[in-house]
Write a protein that holds these residues in place. Structure first.
Motif, PDB file in Angstrom:
ATOM      1  N   HIS A   1     -29.571 -10.770  10.731  1.00 40.99           N
ATOM      2  CA  HIS A   1     -28.271 -10.348  10.204  1.00 40.99           C
ATOM      3  C   HIS A   1     -27.964 -11.119   8.925  1.00 40.99           C
ATOM      4  O   HIS A   1     -26.965 -11.841   8.830  1.00 40.99           O
ATOM      5  CB  HIS A   1     -27.157 -10.562  11.237  1.00 40.99           C
ATOM      6  CG  HIS A   1     -27.277  -9.689  12.443  1.00 40.99           C
ATOM      7  ND1 HIS A   1     -26.919  -8.366  12.442  1.00 40.99           N
ATOM      8  CD2 HIS A   1     -27.759  -9.950  13.680  1.00 40.99           C
ATOM      9  CE1 HIS A   1     -27.144  -7.840  13.635  1.00 40.99           C
ATOM     10  NE2 HIS A   1     -27.664  -8.777  14.399  1.00 40.99           N
TER      11      HIS A   1
ATOM     12  N   LEU B   1     -24.412 -12.299   6.709  1.00 33.88           N
ATOM     13  CA  LEU B   1     -23.322 -12.376   7.685  1.00 33.88           C
ATOM     14  C   LEU B   1     -22.221 -13.356   7.259  1.00 33.88           C
ATOM     15  O   LEU B   1     -21.029 -13.056   7.381  1.00 33.88           O
ATOM     16  CB  LEU B   1     -23.904 -12.765   9.047  1.00 33.88           C
ATOM     17  CG  LEU B   1     -22.995 -12.695  10.267  1.00 33.88           C
ATOM     18  CD1 LEU B   1     -23.832 -12.394  11.508  1.00 33.88           C
ATOM     19  CD2 LEU B   1     -22.274 -14.018  10.481  1.00 33.88           C
TER      20      LEU B   1
ATOM     21  N   HIS C   1     -21.320 -14.160   4.355  1.00 36.65           N
ATOM     22  CA  HIS C   1     -20.569 -13.542   3.264  1.00 36.65           C
ATOM     23  C   HIS C   1     -19.639 -12.448   3.779  1.00 36.65           C
ATOM     24  O   HIS C   1     -18.498 -12.321   3.338  1.00 36.65           O
ATOM     25  CB  HIS C   1     -21.556 -12.983   2.236  1.00 36.65           C
ATOM     26  CG  HIS C   1     -20.906 -12.289   1.094  1.00 36.65           C
ATOM     27  ND1 HIS C   1     -21.067 -10.944   0.847  1.00 36.65           N
ATOM     28  CD2 HIS C   1     -20.065 -12.737   0.124  1.00 36.65           C
ATOM     29  CE1 HIS C   1     -20.374 -10.607  -0.228  1.00 36.65           C
ATOM     30  NE2 HIS C   1     -19.760 -11.667  -0.689  1.00 36.65           N
ATOM     31  N   TYR C   2     -20.135 -11.642   4.730  1.00 34.00           N
ATOM     32  CA  TYR C   2     -19.259 -10.669   5.404  1.00 34.00           C
ATOM     33  C   TYR C   2     -18.020 -11.359   5.950  1.00 34.00           C
ATOM     34  O   TYR C   2     -16.879 -10.925   5.753  1.00 34.00           O
ATOM     35  CB  TYR C   2     -19.990 -10.074   6.613  1.00 34.00           C
ATOM     36  CG  TYR C   2     -20.721  -8.787   6.418  1.00 34.00           C
ATOM     37  CD1 TYR C   2     -20.343  -7.853   5.474  1.00 34.00           C
ATOM     38  CD2 TYR C   2     -21.808  -8.488   7.239  1.00 34.00           C
ATOM     39  CE1 TYR C   2     -21.028  -6.663   5.332  1.00 34.00           C
ATOM     40  CE2 TYR C   2     -22.511  -7.307   7.107  1.00 34.00           C
ATOM     41  CZ  TYR C   2     -22.111  -6.393   6.150  1.00 34.00           C
ATOM     42  OH  TYR C   2     -22.790  -5.234   6.027  1.00 34.00           O
TER      43      TYR C   2
ATOM     44  N   HIS D   1     -15.266 -12.305   3.605  1.00 38.78           N
ATOM     45  CA  HIS D   1     -14.393 -11.181   3.243  1.00 38.78           C
ATOM     46  C   HIS D   1     -13.366 -10.914   4.346  1.00 38.78           C
ATOM     47  O   HIS D   1     -12.200 -10.612   4.075  1.00 38.78           O
ATOM     48  CB  HIS D   1     -15.230  -9.919   3.030  1.00 38.78           C
ATOM     49  CG  HIS D   1     -15.871  -9.837   1.679  1.00 38.78           C
ATOM     50  ND1 HIS D   1     -15.574  -8.846   0.773  1.00 38.78           N
ATOM     51  CD2 HIS D   1     -16.791 -10.630   1.078  1.00 38.78           C
ATOM     52  CE1 HIS D   1     -16.283  -9.026  -0.329  1.00 38.78           C
ATOM     53  NE2 HIS D   1     -17.040 -10.096  -0.165  1.00 38.78           N
TER      54      HIS D   1
ATOM     55  N   PHE E   1     -12.681  -2.991   8.861  1.00 35.75           N
ATOM     56  CA  PHE E   1     -14.046  -3.471   8.628  1.00 35.75           C
ATOM     57  C   PHE E   1     -14.854  -2.510   7.775  1.00 35.75           C
ATOM     58  O   PHE E   1     -15.553  -2.920   6.852  1.00 35.75           O
ATOM     59  CB  PHE E   1     -14.748  -3.696   9.978  1.00 35.75           C
ATOM     60  CG  PHE E   1     -16.147  -4.228   9.844  1.00 35.75           C
ATOM     61  CD1 PHE E   1     -16.372  -5.552   9.508  1.00 35.75           C
ATOM     62  CD2 PHE E   1     -17.245  -3.395  10.031  1.00 35.75           C
ATOM     63  CE1 PHE E   1     -17.655  -6.044   9.375  1.00 35.75           C
ATOM     64  CE2 PHE E   1     -18.538  -3.880   9.889  1.00 35.75           C
ATOM     65  CZ  PHE E   1     -18.739  -5.212   9.565  1.00 35.75           C
TER      66      PHE E   1
ATOM     67  N   GLU F   1     -14.027  -2.627   4.095  1.00 33.77           N
ATOM     68  CA  GLU F   1     -14.456  -3.894   3.492  1.00 33.77           C
ATOM     69  C   GLU F   1     -15.978  -3.949   3.389  1.00 33.77           C
ATOM     70  O   GLU F   1     -16.527  -4.507   2.438  1.00 33.77           O
ATOM     71  CB  GLU F   1     -13.936  -5.080   4.309  1.00 33.77           C
ATOM     72  CG  GLU F   1     -14.050  -6.418   3.578  1.00 33.77           C
ATOM     73  CD  GLU F   1     -13.221  -6.441   2.294  1.00 33.77           C
ATOM     74  OE1 GLU F   1     -13.666  -7.071   1.321  1.00 33.77           O
ATOM     75  OE2 GLU F   1     -12.131  -5.829   2.263  1.00 33.77           O
ATOM     76  N   LEU F   2     -16.641  -3.361   4.357  1.00 31.42           N
ATOM     77  CA  LEU F   2     -18.089  -3.282   4.317  1.00 31.42           C
ATOM     78  C   LEU F   2     -18.534  -2.528   3.070  1.00 31.42           C
ATOM     79  O   LEU F   2     -19.514  -2.894   2.399  1.00 31.42           O
ATOM     80  CB  LEU F   2     -18.611  -2.572   5.572  1.00 31.42           C
ATOM     81  CG  LEU F   2     -20.121  -2.461   5.757  1.00 31.42           C
ATOM     82  CD1 LEU F   2     -20.754  -3.840   5.831  1.00 31.42           C
ATOM     83  CD2 LEU F   2     -20.433  -1.682   7.024  1.00 31.42           C
TER      84      LEU F   2
ATOM     85  N   VAL G   1     -18.533  -4.730   0.137  1.00 29.22           N
ATOM     86  CA  VAL G   1     -19.731  -5.570   0.095  1.00 29.22           C
ATOM     87  C   VAL G   1     -20.921  -4.759  -0.410  1.00 29.22           C
ATOM     88  O   VAL G   1     -21.764  -5.275  -1.150  1.00 29.22           O
ATOM     89  CB  VAL G   1     -20.016  -6.183   1.484  1.00 29.22           C
ATOM     90  CG1 VAL G   1     -21.308  -6.981   1.473  1.00 29.22           C
ATOM     91  CG2 VAL G   1     -18.863  -7.082   1.916  1.00 29.22           C
TER      92      VAL G   1
ATOM     93  N   LEU H   1     -27.337  -4.991   5.627  1.00 33.30           N
ATOM     94  CA  LEU H   1     -26.005  -4.529   5.233  1.00 33.30           C
ATOM     95  C   LEU H   1     -25.668  -3.200   5.901  1.00 33.30           C
ATOM     96  O   LEU H   1     -24.514  -2.930   6.220  1.00 33.30           O
ATOM     97  CB  LEU H   1     -25.919  -4.368   3.708  1.00 33.30           C
ATOM     98  CG  LEU H   1     -25.889  -5.647   2.864  1.00 33.30           C
ATOM     99  CD1 LEU H   1     -25.917  -5.308   1.395  1.00 33.30           C
ATOM    100  CD2 LEU H   1     -24.666  -6.483   3.183  1.00 33.30           C
TER     101      LEU H   1
ATOM    102  N   PRO I   1     -24.509  -3.747  10.375  1.00 30.11           N
ATOM    103  CA  PRO I   1     -23.728  -4.941  10.710  1.00 30.11           C
ATOM    104  C   PRO I   1     -23.385  -5.005  12.193  1.00 30.11           C
ATOM    105  O   PRO I   1     -23.341  -3.991  12.880  1.00 30.11           O
ATOM    106  CB  PRO I   1     -22.464  -4.762   9.870  1.00 30.11           C
ATOM    107  CG  PRO I   1     -22.299  -3.272   9.809  1.00 30.11           C
ATOM    108  CD  PRO I   1     -23.700  -2.713   9.727  1.00 30.11           C
TER     109      PRO I   1
ATOM    110  N   ILE J   1     -20.883 -11.493  13.988  1.00 25.48           N
ATOM    111  CA  ILE J   1     -19.964 -12.147  13.054  1.00 25.48           C
ATOM    112  C   ILE J   1     -19.022 -13.078  13.806  1.00 25.48           C
ATOM    113  O   ILE J   1     -18.784 -14.225  13.393  1.00 25.48           O
ATOM    114  CB  ILE J   1     -19.185 -11.091  12.243  1.00 25.48           C
ATOM    115  CG1 ILE J   1     -20.132 -10.350  11.298  1.00 25.48           C
ATOM    116  CG2 ILE J   1     -18.049 -11.741  11.445  1.00 25.48           C
ATOM    117  CD1 ILE J   1     -19.506  -9.197  10.545  1.00 25.48           C
TER     118      ILE J   1
END
Length: 978
Positions: free
Chosen positions: A88, A91, A93-94, A97, A211, A214-215, A218, A259, A262, A267
């Motif tokens: 993963h 992660l 960085h995810y 956010h 999510f 926001e994904l 990214v 990416l 996810p 997370i």
């Protein structure tokens, strides 16, 4: 404060007195107790930082500074992409956010109804993650999109940003790197209690809401990275230097495959593992009482419980026996990077790297500076250390000039390493570096933001702050023999070379656009938590406006006017000669001032001038813009006469150097070619074309024929003439205007009479009477779009309205534009809009907007921005928030030091003799939505725009662009003028 001692030592060193002959306080860790809390500190630390460890293991580092009523804060977690699970990547960085999305207490309209839907989304993503059949994946994602829309009905988008904005916070952001994730704010000092309340809640139980939109942000960030050749070079370098360590095995933003798959469960697991107090630090610098702050932090973060952190383990890297050569390809100009591997940040070898980097490159007197850059053997070159916890690297980068191969560049860089290994550098270079490092430390500690940044980096690097404080003292003990031995031990054939080739990268796999239905952002909603935070008491901070009559001293130095602001903090000075002429009056002027870098006089070479300036820790620079030229000189006041005289000698007595001009022409030609390969430069050219038309400031350049015909005599005459043009003198330093005026009489004499300034070319701004499209082709994944429309001339009475409108409409993460384009519709990673003020009173303001999006989302992104430009969404809560934030930001904003002088010049150019911020502050409480709507209707709504578009013509349909307006595809020659 110990700054005075530091400066006096540096000044004495420039007189040839040995640093080692002075007694100094011992730099060591000490312990003290105050306000009921025990802390450590380093004796003689100019930051006066206190290091606390709370009962739960949380590190708190506090550095008080009373200069401005604001505080730079960092909450740092010692975890980043290095500790991402291999299955993963990206992660950490995810998670960064998602830490802006709120908790069960804020960011939600009704948590009891929202939670079951979010649990359903969790399960759907796990199913999506493990499904390989593309048809089934699309079906699952369609369900995710639908269920996410339901969940969003209970979400309050950007509530975190709204709370911070209402406090008057600035710089709300976060970043993730290899071994750190850091959350940053700059808050008013009277809002610290509110800030801590929000942060403690933020890290208590974050909710991963909104999510999938926001994904997509990214995804956009990943695609922007694919368009960044510099990032590709660094990633290839680290992949090759560190094959066994996650520095090289995985990137911070992650792979495309990860990416696309996810896991919210992973997370949360990452958060619960690493976001624990004994792995986190709160770092602050600014206006506060540390006894009060540590007590408040302890109370607010006591809920956090200490946990064991899993150690990061890796197989040690094998020595590099022979050069390893790698290549990356992309549209930007060719370059080469060399990398040598060293031990980690806490090792003595890594601590030596900074000095080695300075000996090679310091901008003035380094080996590479003098032997390669100054002699124009390369277009550009430098060396710099990159220090991390497990390993470090010394990186050397070079850019070829015209006719050079990358192998030529590599050999030149390696040749300078040989000079280092042989000791072919001046014996006094180390002492010069010590002088300049002392000056740098003084400059950094003038600013509370720099203090906080340095302390934060020290925390996440896990280095000893005592070593940082002692750094300059320790430098003075290192000998030339030590450097030579170090270089011979470590800098051999044990390097990696990454060749950056110019061309198409056929290996790029972009993240494709998923189908996303816009979600609700609930602009008018407010959680009870937000209301509670906003209601918390705060002491009022009265604004301080600049009074140009009282805050600026005025004097004379012969025929020159002198404007001065006194520096009462330390012994640094900054001197400026300000001319009201520039490249619009003489397009050869920027060429001439750059040529000066390579010139000497009858008695000194260009290299000797650079060395002499560096020895006294002084620098000079000339900037020639369209309508003004500024010469700047800075350093220690004790060396004022020496620095000013040195520059005066260079400017007035520089002599023709035909060889330098020949090399300079080659470099210029190569730079001009390179500029056409830069998408940022191409977009700047399009914008200028949209504002001014085919003949504009951007392409006001020498033609190829003019460049070929250029003579050294022409350029030297221009340089000598600078001393014969009238100019103003600006000074920030320890002396008064009268004192510095007198001192300048001996070193900066006016001519018997001044030459008249040349007449400037005029560039008239266009009136957009219909929609137009200016397009430039570029090999890139994304598409970048800029909207441009020229409005009326600057009017000071409108500036408060413009400031208020920008704050509400397109200024930050809580603005209407950001919430709509990114948060609701997931159409861009970067987007903004503003009404831009003219640079002078005789010029026109401009309405501008920007979206950087995937090429396959172009139509949706442009349509989304056009909706906002044509119809202003109404939100009373957003307006109240913007008013509160703007007013508090203005109240705590301080214009200080030489900023006062430049604020005055800016006001003067706008036809004002007062600080416009006061007008905005006084007007802000009275603004209504009707005021903003009227302004929006007058300046933005249903107006013609010129769309500036940079994209890959193979990925963007021309017919789609033509629907926007009259289409014109510009050639690079039309854009750049050569």
């Amino acid at each position: 404060m110990k700054l005075v001692k530091i400066i006096s030592l540096a000044a004495l060193m420039t007189m040839g007195i040995s640093y080692g002959t002075f007694a100094q306080n011992k730099i060591e860790w000490k312990q003290a107790t105050s306000g009921g809390y025990t802390y450590k500190y380093v004796a003689d630390d100019p930051t006066q930082a206190r290091f606390y460890t709370l009962k739960n293991g949380l590190t708190v580092i506090l550095s008080p500074s009373k200069k401005e009523p604001r505080i730079q804060t960092y909450i740092a977690v010692k975890a980043g992409s290095k500790t991402d699970p291999s299955t993963h990547t990206g992660l950490a960085h995810y998670l960064e956010h998602l830490l802006f999305k709120g908790t069960d207490a804020f960011g939600s309209l009704d948590w009891s109804k929202e939670k079951p839907i979010l649990d359903q989304i969790d399960a759907l993503y796990e199913q999506y993650n493990t499904t390989t059949d593309e048809t089934k994946r699309k079906s699952i994602y369609k369900t995710i999109d639908s269920v996410s829309g339901e969940a969003a009905k209970y979400a309050i988008a950007n509530e975190y940003d709204k709370m911070m904005g209402a406090m008057g916070a600035k710089g709300t952001n976060a970043f993730t790197s290899f071994e750190q994730t850091v959350y940053t704010e700059d808050v008013p000092s009277n809002a610290l209690n509110k800030y801590l309340a929000v942060q403690s809640e933020r890290f208590r139980a974050p909710v991963l809401r909104l999510f999938h939109t926001e994904l997509e942000a990214v995804y956009e960030e990943k695609n922007r990275g694919l368009d960044n050749d510099g990032r590709k070079v660094i990633e290839k370098m680290f992949e090759t230097l560190f094959p066994n360590n996650n520095y090289g095995k995985q990137t911070t933003i992650g792979t495309v495959q990860d990416l696309k798959n996810p896991s919210l469960l992973e997370i949360r697991k990452y958060f619960n593992t690493y976001y624990v107090p004994n792995n986190m630090g709160i770092i602050m610098a600014g206006d506060f009482n540390p006894d009060e702050v540590i007590k408040e932090i302890d109370k607010d973060f006591a809920f956090m419980q200490q946990k064991a952190i899993p150690p990061y383990t890796f197989e040690p890297e094998k020595p590099i026996a022979n050069p390893i050569i790698k290549e990356v390809t992309g549209p930007t100009p060719e370059s080469i990077m060399l990398g040598f591997r060293f031990l980690g940040a806490s090792s003595k070898d890594a601590q030596m790297l900074e000095l080695v980097g300075n000996i090679l490159t310091n901008g003035s007197a380094g080996i590479i500076d003098l032997n390669l850059v100054k002699k124009q053997k390369l277009l550009g070159a430098g060396a710099f250390p990159y220090v991390l916890k497990d390993y470090s690297t010394l990186l050397l980068q070079g850019n070829p000039t015209d006719g050079q191969s990358l192998d030529d560049v590599k050999n030149l860089l390696l040749g300078e390493l040989e000079n280092l290994k042989k000791g072919n550098f001046p014996d006094d270079l180390i002492s010069s570096i010590v002088n300049n490092e002392r000056k740098r430390i003084i400059e950094e500690n003038e600013n509370y933001g720099s203090r906080a940044s340095n302390l934060m980096s020290n925390f996440t690097d896990e280095t000893d702050w005592k070593d940082k404080v002692a750094y300059v003292n320790d430098l003075s003990k290192i000998t030339k023999a030590d450097i030579v031995a170090f270089a011979n031990k470590y800098l051999g054939n044990n390097y990696v070379a990454v060749y950056k080739r110019q061309g198409e990268d056929k290996n790029i796999v972009k993240v494709d656009k998923p189908t996303i239905t816009p979600v609700s952002v609930n602009r008018e909603a407010q959680s009870d938590f937000l209301k509670k935070v906003n209601a918390m008491p705060e002491n009022k901070i009265d604004p301080v406006w600049v009074d140009y009559k009282k805050d600026i001293q005025r004097g004379k130095s012969g025929s020159y006017d002198v404007l001065a602001v006194q520096n009462k903090d330390n012994a640094l000075f900054r001197l400026y000669y300000q001319y009201e002429t520039g490249s619009w009056a003489n397009k050869y002027l920027p060429v001439a001032v750059n040529y000066l870098e390579y010139l000497g006089t009858q008695n000194k070479t260009a290299e000797q001038f650079s060395t002499d300036f560096y020895k006294i820790a002084s620098t000079w620079n000339i900037t020639a813009s369209g309508e003004s030229t500024t010469i700047s000189i800075d350093g220690l006041q004790d060396n004022f006469n020496k620095a000013v005289s040195l520059f005066q000698d260079l400017l007035q007595n520089c002599k023709v150097d035909q060889d330098a001009l020949a090399a300079y022409k080659l470099s210029m030609k190569k730079s001009r070619v390179n500029k056409k390969l830069n998408k940022g430069a191409i977009m700047s050219g399009l914008r200028n074309y949209a504002i001014y038309g085919p003949q504009n400031p951007f392409n006001n350049e020498l033609t190829d024929a003019e460049l070929d015909a250029l003579t050294a005599d022409q350029l030297v005459t221009i340089l000598h003439d600078l001393a014969n043009f009238q100019h103003r003198i600006l000074y920030y330093g320890p002396k008064t205007a009268s004192e510095i005026g007198t001192q300048l009489l001996a070193v900066h004499k006016a001519p018997a009479s001044f030459k008249p300034l040349p007449v400037a070319k005029k560039f008239d701004q266009l009136t957009q009477d219909k929609n137009k499209v200016l397009f430039a082709n570029y090999d890139m994944v994304q598409a970048e779009v800029f909207w441009v429309r020229n409005a009326d001339n600057y009017n000071a009475t409108e500036q408060p309205t413009i400031s208020m409108f920008n704050e509400y409409f397109g200024g930050g993460m809580g603005s209407i534009v950001f919430q709509t384009i990114r948060e609701s519709k997931a159409l861009a990673y970067s987007t903004y809009a503003n009404f831009s003020l003219a640079s002078r009173k005789e010029y026109r303001n401009s309405a501008m907007a920007y979206v950087g999006t995937q090429a396959d989302k172009f139509n949706e992104a442009v349509g989304g921005m056009n909706e906002l430009l044509n119809e202003l969404p109404e939100s009373q809560k957003a307006l109240d928030n913007a008013k509160e934030g703007l007013r508090k930001s203005l109240a705590t904003d301080r214009i200080t030091q030489d900023g006062i002088l430049f604020s005055y010049i800016s006001a003067e150019r706008m036809g004002r003799d007062y600080d416009i911020r006061k007008s905005t502050y006084d007007a802000t409480p009275n603004f209504t939505f009707a005021d903003l709507k009227t302004f929006h209707g007058k300046e933005l709504s249903n107006k013609p725009y010129t769309y500036c578009i940079v994209a890959n013509q193979d990925k963007l349909k021309e017919e789609d662009m033509k629907k926007l307006g009259d289409f014109k595809k510009l050639t690079l020659e039309e854009i750049f003028g050569y």
